[in-house]
Design a protein around this motif. Structure first.
Motif, short mmCIF file in Angstrom:
data_model
loop_
_atom_site.label_atom_id
_atom_site.label_comp_id
_atom_site.label_asym_id
_atom_site.label_seq_id
_atom_site.Cartn_x
_atom_site.Cartn_y
_atom_site.Cartn_z
N HIS A 81 11.60 9.78 -8.57
CA HIS A 81 11.27 11.18 -8.35
C HIS A 81 10.46 11.38 -7.06
O HIS A 81 9.70 12.34 -6.93
N GLU A 82 10.65 10.49 -6.10
CA GLU A 82 9.99 10.59 -4.80
C GLU A 82 10.31 11.93 -4.12
O GLU A 82 11.44 12.41 -4.17
N ILE A 83 9.31 12.50 -3.50
CA ILE A 83 9.48 13.76 -2.75
C ILE A 83 9.00 13.52 -1.32
O ILE A 83 7.90 13.03 -1.11
N VAL A 84 9.84 13.86 -0.35
CA VAL A 84 9.50 13.68 1.06
C VAL A 84 9.54 15.04 1.75
O VAL A 84 10.56 15.73 1.73
N LEU A 85 8.42 15.43 2.34
CA LEU A 85 8.33 16.68 3.08
C LEU A 85 8.00 16.36 4.53
O LEU A 85 7.07 15.60 4.82
N ALA B 127 9.67 5.54 3.39
CA ALA B 127 10.45 6.70 2.95
C ALA B 127 10.77 7.61 4.13
O ALA B 127 11.85 8.21 4.20
N LEU B 128 9.84 7.71 5.06
CA LEU B 128 10.04 8.54 6.25
C LEU B 128 10.88 7.83 7.31
O LEU B 128 11.31 8.45 8.27
N ALA C 210 3.68 15.00 7.61
CA ALA C 210 4.59 14.69 6.49
C ALA C 210 3.77 14.43 5.23
O ALA C 210 2.61 14.02 5.29
N VAL C 211 4.40 14.68 4.12
CA VAL C 211 3.80 14.37 2.81
C VAL C 211 4.84 13.64 1.99
O VAL C 211 5.99 14.10 1.88
N VAL C 212 4.45 12.50 1.42
CA VAL C 212 5.34 11.75 0.54
C VAL C 212 4.66 11.61 -0.81
O VAL C 212 3.57 11.03 -0.90
N PRO D 262 0.82 -1.22 0.00
CA PRO D 262 0.00 0.00 0.00
C PRO D 262 0.85 1.26 0.00
O PRO D 262 1.98 1.27 0.49
N ALA D 263 0.28 2.33 -0.52
CA ALA D 263 1.01 3.60 -0.62
C ALA D 263 1.43 4.11 0.75
O ALA D 263 2.53 4.66 0.91
#
Length: 244
Positions: free
Chosen positions: A194-198, A119-120, A185-187, A111-112
């Protein structure tokens, strides 16, 4: 002939399960959402396979493709991003396949939210901090939420799908309940190149999302577990646990 609902995972091809890979390689018809499933995943389809991008198709058109394949004795790989048990619209497709007498099965996928947590590098359930994970979304212009379900009732670690484009609304609803300093957090595009982790808090995560230009294909996670440091070890591996 069988329609195989397959969890395509968060995007990285090597996160497909072995079963998913094998079913995809054996199905002469593949239905997929082009906006969510990466093109390289389709390279696993057999030579000459019919691949159909369902991104702009209606439910009736999608089911028609499945029924047509059934009439020709062809297996169908129906790729759903993430895991098909969550926000995949699988139930409504199954209902129509039942009515048409078309058999199907389901193969789970990563799952996403799990890919986002990876990622976090965070566990979403931390002892004494959060032992509940709420998977939800906001109504926006989509299907209405049940009256008994809202962000106001969400507990523990909150995971929002299909909501990053309305991040301001998310913050407005959650901040009064969980505090503006609550970790958030936002992934976006979890597991892909091109993953983005905030990372941030409810009082600054919306600004970070707007600055990064993230509008879709992202998971929003809110909760104290994201920044928990001082917590007791779980009982699972405790010396005091009876293992006899």
């Amino acid at each position: 002939m069988t329609v195989h609902f397959i969890g395509a995972g968060p995007g990285a091809v090597d996160l497909l399960t072995i079963r998913a890979r094998d079913l995809l390689a054996a199905s002469p018809v593949c239905l997929y959402a082009g906006s969510l499933v990466p093109p390289e995943m389709l390279e696993l389809c057999p030579p000459g396979a019919r691949t159909v991008d369902t991104a702009l198709m209606t439910l009736a058109e999608i089911v028609e493709e499945m029924v047509r394949a059934h009439e020709h004795g062809l297996d169908v790989a129906r790729l759903a991003s993430g895991d098909p048990s969550v926000f995949s619209a699988m139930a409504e497709q199954m209902r129509r396949l039942d009515a048409a007498g078309v058999p199907y099965d389901v193969t789970p996928g990563v799952p996403a939210y799990a890919a986002a947590a990876a990622a976090l590098q965070r566990e979403l359930t931390v002892p004494t901090v959060a032992q509940t994970v709420t998977l939800t979304r906001i109504a926006a212009r989509a299907t209405p939420m049940p009256e008994s379900e809202s962000l106001a009732t969400a507990q523990g670690t909150i995971v929002l799908h299909l909501a990053v484009h309305r991040i301001d609304e998310v913050v407005k609803e959650l901040a009064p309940i969980h505090g503006s300093d609550c970790p958030a957090a936002v992934v976006a595009h979890a597991s892909r190149e091109h993953e983005i982790v905030l990372r941030g808090r409810l009082d600054d995560i919306a600004h970070a999302v707007h600055e990064a230009g993230i509008q879709r294909t992202a998971v929003v996670i809110v909760g104290r577990a994201l920044a928990a440091e001082q917590f007791p070890d779980s009982h699972l591996y405790s010396d005091a646990r009876c293992r006899s």
